[in-house]
Design a protein around this motif. Structure first.
Motif, PDB file in Angstrom:
ATOM      1  N   ASP A  19       0.839  -1.213   0.000  1.00 53.03           N
ATOM      2  CA  ASP A  19       0.000   0.000   0.000  1.00 53.03           C
ATOM      3  C   ASP A  19       0.866   1.252   0.000  1.00 53.03           C
ATOM      4  OD1 ASP A  19      -2.676  -0.799  -0.129  1.00 53.03           O
ATOM      5  OD2 ASP A  19      -2.753  -1.252   2.012  1.00 53.03           O
ATOM      6  N   VAL A  65       1.024   4.185  -2.806  1.00 53.58           N
ATOM      7  CA  VAL A  65       0.748   5.583  -2.436  1.00 53.58           C
ATOM      8  C   VAL A  65       1.902   6.484  -2.856  1.00 53.58           C
ATOM      9  CG1 VAL A  65       0.518   7.172  -0.477  1.00 53.58           C
ATOM     10  CG2 VAL A  65      -0.843   5.071  -0.552  1.00 53.58           C
ATOM     11  N   ASN A  82       1.851   6.743  -6.625  1.00 51.12           N
ATOM     12  CA  ASN A  82       0.644   7.445  -7.050  1.00 51.12           C
ATOM     13  C   ASN A  82       0.829   8.954  -6.926  1.00 51.12           C
ATOM     14  OD1 ASN A  82      -2.149   6.853  -7.956  1.00 51.12           O
ATOM     15  ND2 ASN A  82      -2.699   8.098  -6.191  1.00 51.12           N
ATOM     16  N   TYR A 119      -4.412  -3.495  -5.207  1.00 51.02           N
ATOM     17  CA  TYR A 119      -3.758  -2.388  -4.513  1.00 51.02           C
ATOM     18  C   TYR A 119      -3.901  -1.058  -5.259  1.00 51.02           C
ATOM     19  CZ  TYR A 119      -1.586  -5.735  -1.342  1.00 51.02           C
ATOM     20  OH  TYR A 119      -1.375  -6.707  -0.398  1.00 51.02           O
ATOM     21  N   LYS A 169      -6.762   0.256  -6.451  1.00 54.54           N
ATOM     22  CA  LYS A 169      -8.135   0.771  -6.486  1.00 54.54           C
ATOM     23  C   LYS A 169      -8.208   2.260  -6.185  1.00 54.54           C
ATOM     24  CE  LYS A 169      -9.280  -0.720  -1.721  1.00 54.54           C
ATOM     25  NZ  LYS A 169      -7.987  -1.356  -1.414  1.00 54.54           N
ATOM     26  N   ASN A 170      -7.300   2.768  -5.352  1.00 51.93           N
ATOM     27  CA  ASN A 170      -7.315   4.197  -5.035  1.00 51.93           C
ATOM     28  C   ASN A 170      -6.546   5.045  -6.049  1.00 51.93           C
ATOM     29  OD1 ASN A 170      -8.875   3.828  -2.687  1.00 51.93           O
ATOM     30  ND2 ASN A 170      -7.056   3.378  -1.472  1.00 51.93           N
ATOM     31  N   SER A 171      -5.943   4.368  -7.027  1.00 52.10           N
ATOM     32  CA  SER A 171      -5.190   5.081  -8.070  1.00 52.10           C
ATOM     33  C   SER A 171      -6.027   5.318  -9.325  1.00 52.10           C
ATOM     34  CB  SER A 171      -3.936   4.281  -8.466  1.00 52.10           C
ATOM     35  OG  SER A 171      -3.109   4.043  -7.358  1.00 52.10           O
ATOM     36  N   GLU A 229      -6.539   9.044 -10.757  1.00 52.80           N
ATOM     37  CA  GLU A 229      -5.344   9.616 -11.389  1.00 52.80           C
ATOM     38  C   GLU A 229      -5.052   8.938 -12.734  1.00 52.80           C
ATOM     39  OE1 GLU A 229      -5.053  10.511  -7.053  1.00 52.80           O
ATOM     40  OE2 GLU A 229      -5.546   8.741  -8.234  1.00 52.80           O
TER      41      GLU A 229
END
Length: 215
Positions: A113, A117, A120, A148, A150-152, A155
Motif C-alpha cells: 500500500d 501511495v 501514485n 492495490y 483501487k485508489n489510483s 489519477e
C-alpha cells in the motif's frame, strides 16, 4: 559459507563478483547481497539492476532469496527493492515467476500500500519521465496484485484522458484495461526507466520509438 566473514570482506567480495562475466560469480554476488550491512547495501543498491537483468536462473533465484532476507531485516528498503521482485512476477522463467509471486504474497499488505501511495503521488509531477516511472511501477504492481491500485483509478483515468503525452496516455489506459488491448511487453520495453533513475531526455536514445511518444 559467508556467515563468519567480516562485513568489510563481504562488501569487497560482492564488488569483485558483481563485475565478473561468469554466472557463478554473479550467483555468489547475489548470495552475498543479503548478508551486507545496511550501509554497504545502500551504497550498492543500484547494482541490484545488474543481477536482476542477468538471464541465469541461479543468479535470479539467489537474488530473490537475498531480497526476501533484506525485506525482513530492513523493511524500509521495500520501496526500492519490491519493484525488482514485481518485474520477475511476469517477465521471467517459470520458477523465478513463482518465487517472486510467493515473496509478494508474503509481504505485509501495508508495505505494498505504501509503495503504491508513494508512486501514485508521482503521477502529479510535471516531469513526464517521473510520471512514466510511476506508471511503470504501478503497471508491474497491477499485473500481479491489481487490488492495490483501487485508489489510483482517478489519477490513471485523468492521465489516460488528458495527458499531452501519448505514451503516458497509453500506459495509464493499459493499466486501467488490465493490459487487455495493449500488450504487457510495453512496460517490459520501458523498465529501464525504473532501473536507471537518472535517465532523462538529455541522455536517452532519441531514436527510441516509445520515448518519442513521451514528450
Amino acid at each position: 559459507m559467508y556467515q563468519s566473514t567480516d562485513k568489510n570482506d563481504l562488501a569487497a567480495l560482492f564488488d569483485k563478483y558483481i563485475e565478473s562475466d561468469n554466472y557463478k560469480d554473479k550467483t555468489e554476488a547475489a548470495k552475498i547481497l543479503g548478508l551486507l550491512d545496511e550501509q554497504a547495501l545502500d551504497e550498492r543498491m543500484q547494482k541490484i539492476v545488474i543481477l536482476n537483468s542477468d538471464p541465469n536462473i541461479a543468479v535470479l533465484l539467489n537474488l530473490l532469496s537475498s531480497i526476501k532476507v533484506i525485506l525482513l531485516k530492513y523493511p524500509k528498503k521495500a520501496g526500492k527493492l519490491l519493484i525488482h521482485v514485481y518485474i520477475n512476477t511476469e517477465f521471467s522463467n517459470h520458477l523465478v515467476k513463482e518465487f517472486s509471486r510467493q515473496i509478494i504474497d508474503s509481504i505485509n499488505p501495508k508495505v505494498i500500500d505504501n509503495l503504491v501511495v508513494h508512486y501514485n503521488s508521482k503521477l502529479y509531477s510535471k516531469n513526464n519521465f517521473e510520471v512514466a516511472r510511476a506508471l511503470l511501477v504501478l503497471g508491474f504492481v497491477s499485473m500481479h496484485t491489481p487490488r492495490y491500485l483501487k485508489n489510483s483509478l482517478p489519477e490513471l483515468s485523468m492521465i489516460s484522458l488528458y495527458s499531452r503525452s501519448e505514451l503516458l496516455r497509453i500506459l495509464s489506459q493499459a493499466i486501467l484495461d488490465e493490459f487487455e488491448n495493449i500488450p504487457k511487453s510495453i512496460i517490459k520495453d520501458l523498465k529501464f526507466l525504473i532501473e536507471s533513475p537518472d535517465a532523462n531526455e538529455d541522455n536517452l536514445n532519441a531514436e527510441n520509438d516509445l520515448l518519442k511518444k513521451l514528450v
